[in-house]
Design a protein around this motif. Sequence first.
Motif, PDB file in Angstrom:
ATOM      1  N   ASN A  99       0.810  -1.224   0.000  1.00 25.66           N
ATOM      2  CA  ASN A  99       0.000   0.000   0.000  1.00 25.66           C
ATOM      3  C   ASN A  99       0.843   1.273   0.000  1.00 25.66           C
ATOM      4  O   ASN A  99       0.313   2.361  -0.170  1.00 25.66           O
ATOM      5  N   ARG A 100       2.131   1.139   0.184  1.00 29.97           N
ATOM      6  CA  ARG A 100       2.989   2.325   0.246  1.00 29.97           C
ATOM      7  C   ARG A 100       3.030   3.074  -1.091  1.00 29.97           C
ATOM      8  O   ARG A 100       2.993   4.305  -1.106  1.00 29.97           O
ATOM      9  N   VAL A 101       3.071   2.365  -2.198  1.00 27.01           N
ATOM     10  CA  VAL A 101       3.131   3.027  -3.510  1.00 27.01           C
ATOM     11  C   VAL A 101       1.895   3.899  -3.741  1.00 27.01           C
ATOM     12  O   VAL A 101       2.031   5.099  -4.022  1.00 27.01           O
ATOM     13  N   PRO A 102       0.665   3.359  -3.615  1.00 28.99           N
ATOM     14  CA  PRO A 102      -0.483   4.249  -3.850  1.00 28.99           C
ATOM     15  C   PRO A 102      -0.631   5.330  -2.770  1.00 28.99           C
ATOM     16  O   PRO A 102      -1.096   6.426  -3.070  1.00 28.99           O
ATOM     17  N   VAL A 115       6.949  14.039  -3.862  1.00 26.36           N
ATOM     18  CA  VAL A 115       7.346  13.408  -5.127  1.00 26.36           C
ATOM     19  C   VAL A 115       8.654  12.648  -4.933  1.00 26.36           C
ATOM     20  O   VAL A 115       8.819  11.541  -5.453  1.00 26.36           O
ATOM     21  N   GLN A 116       9.565  13.210  -4.169  1.00 22.40           N
ATOM     22  CA  GLN A 116      10.822  12.514  -3.906  1.00 22.40           C
ATOM     23  C   GLN A 116      10.550  11.176  -3.217  1.00 22.40           C
ATOM     24  O   GLN A 116      11.114  10.151  -3.599  1.00 22.40           O
ATOM     25  N   ALA A 117       9.681  11.174  -2.227  1.00 25.84           N
ATOM     26  CA  ALA A 117       9.357   9.925  -1.522  1.00 25.84           C
ATOM     27  C   ALA A 117       8.720   8.919  -2.478  1.00 25.84           C
ATOM     28  O   ALA A 117       9.080   7.731  -2.482  1.00 25.84           O
ATOM     29  N   TYR A 118       7.773   9.381  -3.300  1.00 20.25           N
ATOM     30  CA  TYR A 118       7.097   8.494  -4.254  1.00 20.25           C
ATOM     31  C   TYR A 118       8.082   7.961  -5.297  1.00 20.25           C
ATOM     32  O   TYR A 118       8.150   6.749  -5.541  1.00 20.25           O
ATOM     33  N   ASN A 119       8.836   8.859  -5.921  1.00 14.26           N
ATOM     34  CA  ASN A 119       9.781   8.431  -6.960  1.00 14.26           C
ATOM     35  C   ASN A 119      10.830   7.477  -6.390  1.00 14.26           C
ATOM     36  O   ASN A 119      11.210   6.502  -7.043  1.00 14.26           O
ATOM     37  N   PRO A 171       1.470  -1.329 -12.265  1.00 16.87           N
ATOM     38  CA  PRO A 171       2.321  -1.128 -13.448  1.00 16.87           C
ATOM     39  C   PRO A 171       2.132   0.244 -14.108  1.00 16.87           C
ATOM     40  O   PRO A 171       2.995   0.690 -14.857  1.00 16.87           O
ATOM     41  N   GLU A 172       1.039   0.913 -13.820  1.00 18.93           N
ATOM     42  CA  GLU A 172       0.796   2.236 -14.407  1.00 18.93           C
ATOM     43  C   GLU A 172       1.563   3.347 -13.676  1.00 18.93           C
ATOM     44  O   GLU A 172       1.585   4.492 -14.126  1.00 18.93           O
ATOM     45  N   SER A 173       2.195   3.015 -12.569  1.00 25.45           N
ATOM     46  CA  SER A 173       2.945   4.008 -11.792  1.00 25.45           C
ATOM     47  C   SER A 173       4.143   4.516 -12.586  1.00 25.45           C
ATOM     48  O   SER A 173       4.945   3.742 -13.075  1.00 25.45           O
ATOM     49  N   LYS A 174       4.220   5.849 -12.712  1.00 27.28           N
ATOM     50  CA  LYS A 174       5.332   6.486 -13.409  1.00 27.28           C
ATOM     51  C   LYS A 174       5.963   7.511 -12.481  1.00 27.28           C
ATOM     52  O   LYS A 174       5.277   8.080 -11.632  1.00 27.28           O
ATOM     53  N   PRO A 175       7.244   7.793 -12.670  1.00 26.85           N
ATOM     54  CA  PRO A 175       7.868   8.857 -11.873  1.00 26.85           C
ATOM     55  C   PRO A 175       7.160  10.192 -12.143  1.00 26.85           C
ATOM     56  O   PRO A 175       6.674  10.440 -13.241  1.00 26.85           O
TER      57      PRO A 175
END
Length: 186
Positions: free
Chosen positions: A14-17, A143-147, A164-168
């Motif tokens: 769940n960290r990515v979303p 954004v830094q944390a997400y990327n 898989p749709e996650s992009k920087p």
Amino acid sequence: MLFASCLSGCGAINRVPTLEEQAKSSWSEVQNQYQRRADLIPNLVETVKGYAKQEQDTLTKVTEARANATSVKVDASTITDPAKFKEFQDAQNQLSGALGRLLATVEAYPDLKSNQNFLALQSQLEGTENRIAVARRDYIGTVQAYNTEIRTIPGRWIAAWFYPESKPMETFTATPNSERAPNVKF
């Protein structure tokens, strides 16, 4: 034991979303502050017009820059599209430059500088610029944390498998020549 491992993995999954939503929320705050600035500008321009009729060219440039900045439509997809993000950032930078020229022009009008309406608007605009800087800083951090999460292991694997749709996402860059201190002449 397997059940405990699966549950502990949910936090990582769940960290990515979660980070993506935090970044999008931070982006919304940046947009909110830009909108606040755009809303203040017509009042500022009208107040200055009353005093500085001969500065029509500067006022026109501010009005045009505001129109350009508000015409660049952005949404959550903008933060993953470098070209759209740059277009948005360029429009905002153009508006910042026009406002800077307007405020420098005001120095020639002592009556305007002492007008309470102008002082209140100038104070609100300065506060808004500070809010924009804080919102941008917060956005850059999220954004830094997400990327970082989608580029490092295990986040990279989790993003590839489950999102898989996650992009920087894009971050802000300094405007050209902003590292140079402005010349101030009296």
